[in-house]
Design a protein around this motif. Structure first.
Motif, PDB file in Angstrom:
ATOM      1  N   VAL A 193     -64.549 -38.310 -62.508  1.00  0.00           N
ATOM      2  CA  VAL A 193     -64.899 -39.357 -63.469  1.00  0.00           C
ATOM      3  C   VAL A 193     -65.470 -38.754 -64.753  1.00  0.00           C
ATOM      4  O   VAL A 193     -65.204 -39.252 -65.860  1.00  0.00           O
ATOM      5  CB  VAL A 193     -65.889 -40.359 -62.826  1.00  0.00           C
ATOM      6  N   ARG A 194     -66.253 -37.681 -64.606  1.00  0.00           N
ATOM      7  CA  ARG A 194     -66.763 -37.005 -65.812  1.00  0.00           C
ATOM      8  C   ARG A 194     -65.607 -36.499 -66.675  1.00  0.00           C
ATOM      9  O   ARG A 194     -65.603 -36.662 -67.898  1.00  0.00           O
ATOM     10  CB  ARG A 194     -67.675 -35.837 -65.423  1.00  0.00           C
ATOM     11  N   TYR A 195     -64.641 -35.881 -66.032  1.00  0.00           N
ATOM     12  CA  TYR A 195     -63.498 -35.359 -66.788  1.00  0.00           C
ATOM     13  C   TYR A 195     -62.685 -36.506 -67.373  1.00  0.00           C
ATOM     14  O   TYR A 195     -62.235 -36.434 -68.534  1.00  0.00           O
ATOM     15  CB  TYR A 195     -62.632 -34.498 -65.871  1.00  0.00           C
ATOM     16  N   GLN A 196     -62.523 -37.564 -66.597  1.00  0.00           N
ATOM     17  CA  GLN A 196     -61.813 -38.744 -67.083  1.00  0.00           C
ATOM     18  C   GLN A 196     -62.504 -39.300 -68.325  1.00  0.00           C
ATOM     19  O   GLN A 196     -61.851 -39.653 -69.328  1.00  0.00           O
ATOM     20  CB  GLN A 196     -61.769 -39.803 -65.977  1.00  0.00           C
ATOM     21  N   GLY A 197     -63.842 -39.348 -68.275  1.00  0.00           N
ATOM     22  CA  GLY A 197     -64.610 -39.853 -69.417  1.00  0.00           C
ATOM     23  C   GLY A 197     -64.457 -38.976 -70.639  1.00  0.00           C
ATOM     24  O   GLY A 197     -64.324 -39.477 -71.771  1.00  0.00           O
ATOM     25  N   GLN A 198     -64.470 -37.648 -70.432  1.00  0.00           N
ATOM     26  CA  GLN A 198     -64.307 -36.733 -71.563  1.00  0.00           C
ATOM     27  C   GLN A 198     -62.929 -36.892 -72.198  1.00  0.00           C
ATOM     28  O   GLN A 198     -62.793 -36.901 -73.438  1.00  0.00           O
ATOM     29  CB  GLN A 198     -64.506 -35.294 -71.095  1.00  0.00           C
ATOM     30  N   LEU A 199     -61.898 -37.014 -71.361  1.00  0.00           N
ATOM     31  CA  LEU A 199     -60.545 -37.204 -71.890  1.00  0.00           C
ATOM     32  C   LEU A 199     -60.445 -38.511 -72.665  1.00  0.00           C
ATOM     33  O   LEU A 199     -59.857 -38.569 -73.763  1.00  0.00           O
ATOM     34  CB  LEU A 199     -59.528 -37.195 -70.740  1.00  0.00           C
ATOM     35  N   ALA A 200     -61.018 -39.591 -72.107  1.00  0.00           N
ATOM     36  CA  ALA A 200     -60.957 -40.893 -72.766  1.00  0.00           C
ATOM     37  C   ALA A 200     -61.685 -40.857 -74.103  1.00  0.00           C
ATOM     38  O   ALA A 200     -61.203 -41.411 -75.115  1.00  0.00           O
ATOM     39  CB  ALA A 200     -61.559 -41.959 -71.853  1.00  0.00           C
ATOM     40  N   GLN A 201     -62.852 -40.186 -74.144  1.00  0.00           N
ATOM     41  CA  GLN A 201     -63.610 -40.092 -75.388  1.00  0.00           C
ATOM     42  C   GLN A 201     -62.852 -39.286 -76.435  1.00  0.00           C
ATOM     43  O   GLN A 201     -62.820 -39.644 -77.624  1.00  0.00           O
ATOM     44  CB  GLN A 201     -64.959 -39.442 -75.111  1.00  0.00           C
ATOM     45  N   THR A 202     -62.212 -38.198 -75.991  1.00  0.00           N
ATOM     46  CA  THR A 202     -61.416 -37.381 -76.913  1.00  0.00           C
ATOM     47  C   THR A 202     -60.273 -38.195 -77.489  1.00  0.00           C
ATOM     48  O   THR A 202     -59.988 -38.141 -78.704  1.00  0.00           O
ATOM     49  CB  THR A 202     -60.878 -36.137 -76.188  1.00  0.00           C
ATOM     50  N   CYS A 203     -59.596 -38.955 -76.641  1.00  0.00           N
ATOM     51  CA  CYS A 203     -58.493 -39.808 -77.114  1.00  0.00           C
ATOM     52  C   CYS A 203     -58.991 -40.804 -78.156  1.00  0.00           C
ATOM     53  O   CYS A 203     -58.352 -41.027 -79.201  1.00  0.00           O
ATOM     54  CB  CYS A 203     -57.873 -40.566 -75.941  1.00  0.00           C
ATOM     55  N   ALA A 204     -60.140 -41.416 -77.864  1.00  0.00           N
ATOM     56  CA  ALA A 204     -60.685 -42.423 -78.782  1.00  0.00           C
ATOM     57  C   ALA A 204     -61.077 -41.793 -80.113  1.00  0.00           C
ATOM     58  O   ALA A 204     -60.812 -42.358 -81.194  1.00  0.00           O
ATOM     59  CB  ALA A 204     -61.892 -43.104 -78.136  1.00  0.00           C
TER      60      ALA A 204
END
Length: 727
Positions: A627-638
């Protein structure tokens, strides 16, 4: 500290490892001088006991004579003085409960003298009998929980020994463990009974061949112990290794064992130091370890002793396992004895080499140079063939466990189909007999290497077969299906008992055929062996036991393929098995039933523990990292989208899908584990096998896929690559 930080610190600690133990000095005390120094063996007994007492003990050890209780006080006194000279303050009756582990109850030699001091006491009755709490060990219904009395009985055939500790030593006395009603609660008692039964009928066969003054026939065993070594920093960072002995999660490393560069490779210095100290400890205990080497899988190794009587070999195997674990700690490592600690690489077995023989006729499974003319060998070998064919299901049942199920049938282990490999020479001899009579044997040749400076090597008359679960290897059979963490007592009880039954049959048939008359012996042997081959020859298979073609062929031959413990363990309740164990006074139907119950319970407990551990690790370790990695990827995309950049979301989509797969898998595993079977232990075991294990595999699949995607600095678990290759 985050899981990933702990993992990185563990890697740093391993790479900066400093030895815990002081280097050993073999030059001060050579290995041959320390061998057996901590054993109250024949040399110590001969030096300390009166001659009549010593001779009485030797008669019991060598010939199975009844133990004379009148000598117990003399032996106990000598044993106590010897132990105290070696620093012992306590003694322990050591026994082997049905868990397959080693158990010991320690008592002090010292007793108050009534004057403010203490005296060292150890009487004969104390040596012969101890009393641990029998209710606290699994007994399969033999004893109710409130019935606590159990007895340990001194096994004079397995010598007492000293167990060393930095703060003192303990005198250890190998014993049998029985209930208040006299029923076996351990592994040793039925092993001794089975040896007695096998000896009785082996002697009948030898008498038919005209031998006089026949010494006691023993089964002999030499078990090759495979194991893994992992640095303790990694070991303690993994809840699955710590609690279950195997990894429940772990993606395949870029490099595994496919290069085959670990097998027989140069032993890493730290590991070699551990091996040398382990061997030194075993030498002190009189354990004749002979071979050490790297095994096939990275991080996997082997130690192997030479042959001993099966009872002594069994006790020594338990000591080998204890010593491996103890010494590994001194070198900052954990010794893993689980059959499959790492998925995708070879697991660990305990190949049990066994033979039968005595001091007067030698090894009864030695074919000699002309096996076709060695009628006695052919009869004993035919008895083994018959025994394995009749009782293949039993041989599979006695190696059944939740751990060994992960190994049997994999590329490094024999399949669950029990067959016999004879090799070219013996297969040819028995084929000749089946056709009417053997007249020749394939002879050993010379191996031409083609290099003038190298010697011509003798070439055996047949090759070996590593895929066979029961293979003839020159002058013995090798039972390769035994698991690395298992006691060899169960397999040897089965082998001894099925041989007793088969030798009983052989002796009876030869007597019917008039083999007592030397003029009729050869014809009787020919008829008997030919008949055995006709009825039981389908168990002989010299080909590739891993191939699918063999599975199809075995089914045609009617050989059972008991793939799991749930399939195999019910064999213990089959009428022919119950009748055989009862007939030869090895295990009563009640004792056999108790073992079935205990082994099923152990299976259920093991799977239950693994499932709960998998759930905890998936929820608290794998899911948060993902989930941490998922969050980092989502934030980078945003962030990139906000400044007008297009970002490929394939990785984010895949992580999101795997997180959902992981959550669904956890929910399904919890549901499967919560299902309660209201029936028997076998029914519960079937549920675990059919539902919980597949559910665990689904959780693992999602977690292992996430490991291959999640950023390395976020992944909290020590990886396969780190655990297997960093030493």
């Amino acid at each position: 500290m985050s899981g990933s930080a702990a993992r990185l610190q563990a890697i740093e600690a391993v790479t900066n490892y400093q030895p815990i133990s002081e280097p050993l000095s073999f030059s001060k005390v050579p290995a041959n001088e320390i061998f057996g120094t901590n054993v109250f063996g024949r040399a110590a007994m001969k030096a300390r006991l009166p001659k009549p007492v010593y001779q009485s003990l030797i008669a019991t050890i060598n010939h199975g004579a009844a133990l004379d209780p009148s000598i117990a006080d003399t032996v106990a006194s000598a044993m106590k003085e010897w132990a105290i000279e070696k620093g012992a303050t306590h003694y322990a009756h050591v026994f082997y409960p049905l868990t397959g582990t080693t158990a010991e109850k320690h008592d002090s030699f010292l007793s108050p003298d009534g004057e403010g001091g203490a005296i060292a006491e150890f009487a004969g009755k104390t040596l012969i009998q101890g009393e641990p709490d029998a209710s606290s060990f699994p007994n399969g219904g033999i004893r109710a929980t409130f019935e606590a009395r159990g007895y340990t009985a001194w096994d004079v055939t397995s010598p007492a020994y000293i167990l060393e500790n930095p703060n003192g030593t303990t005198l250890c006395i190998p014993t049998a463990f029985v209930s208040w009603t006299g029923e076996a609660l351990d592994k040793k008692t039925p092993l001794l009974r089975s040896s007695q039964a096998m000896n009785k009928h082996a002697q009948r066969v030898l008498k038919i061949f005209g031998h006089k003054d026949i010494a006691t026939v023993y089964s002999f065993a030499g078990a090759e112990q495979e194991y893994f070594l992992v640095d303790r920093h990694f070991y303690f960072s993994r809840l699955d290794l710590l609690g279950c002995g195997r990894t429940l999660f772990g993606a395949a490393p870029p490099k595994g064992q496919e290069f085959e560069d670990h097998y027989f490779g140069a032993i890493p210095e730290r590991v070699l130091a551990f091996m040398l100290e382990t061997e030194r400890e075993l030498f002190k205990l009189g354990i004749p370890v002979k071979t050490r080497h790297n095994e096939v899988a990275p991080g996997q190794f082997e130690v192997a002793p030479v042959f001993e009587s099966s009872n002594l070999a069994t006790d020594h195997q338990q000591l080998i396992m204890v010593t491996l674990k103890k010494v590994a700690e001194r070198y900052g490592m954990a010794c893993l004895l689980h059959e499959k600690p790492f998925a995708g690489v070879n697991g660990s077995g305990k190949h049990v080499n066994f033979s039968i023989g005595n001091t007067t006729q030698g090894n009864l499974l030695d074919p000699g140079d002309t096996p076709h003319a060695n009628a006695q060998f052919l009869v004993f070998c035919a008895a083994v063939i018959r025994a394995v064919h009749k009782h293949g299901g039993l041989l599979r049942a006695v190696v059944a466990s939740a751990a060994n199920d992960h190994r049997l049938g994999a590329n490094e282990a024999p399949p669950a189909i029990i067959s016999i490999f004879l090799g070219e020479q013996l297969a040819d001899v028995f084929e000749q007999i089946a056709k009417g009579g053997a007249t020749t044997s394939k002879v050993k040749g010379k191996l031409e290497i083609g290099v003038d400076t190298l010697p011509h090597l003798p070439k055996d008359a047949g090759d070996r077969n590593r895929t066979s679960p029961f293979a003839f290897t020159g002058n013995r059979f090798e039972f390769r299906a035994v698991g690395s963490s298992q006691s060899i007592a169960g397999p040897m009880v089965a082998i001894n008992t099925i041989l007793a039954e088969s030798l009983d049959y052989v002796a009876t048939e030869l007597e019917k055929l008039g083999a007592g008359d030397p003029a009729k012996l050869n014809a009787a042997v020919q008829k008997l062996v030919a008949d055995i081959l006709e009825k039981h020859g389908s168990v002989i298979f010299n080909g590739d036991g891993y191939s699918e073609a063999w599975h199809r062929e075995a089914e045609k031959r009617g050989l059972p393929n008991l793939r799991t413990s749930v399939d195999a363990l019910p064999v213990l309740e089959s009428p022919d098995v119950v009748a055989m164990f009862d007939k030869y006074s090895v295990l009563s139907s009640r004792e056999l039933q108790s073992r079935m119950e205990v082994y099923l319970e152990q299976y259920c407990l093991t799977i239950g523990l693994e499932a709960r551990t998998a759930i905890e690790m998936a929820k608290t370790v794998v899911f948060p990292a993902a989930v941490r990695y998922q969050g980092q990827l989502a934030q980078t995309c945003a962030n990139l989208k906000a400044i007008g950049y297009t970002f490929d979301t394939d990785t984010l989509d895949k992580v999101t899908a795997l997180v959902k797969q992981l959550q669904d898998g956890i929910a399904n595993l919890e549901k499967s584990l919560a299902h309660k079977n209201g029936g028997s232990k076998l029914g519960h075991a079937k549920d675990l096998c059919d539902s919980v294990l597949p559910a665990m595999a689904a959780v693992r699949a999602a977690a292992d896929d996430l490991e291959s995607i999640v950023a390395d600095d976020l992944w909290p678990l020590a990886t396969y690559q780190e655990m297997l290759f960093i030493k």
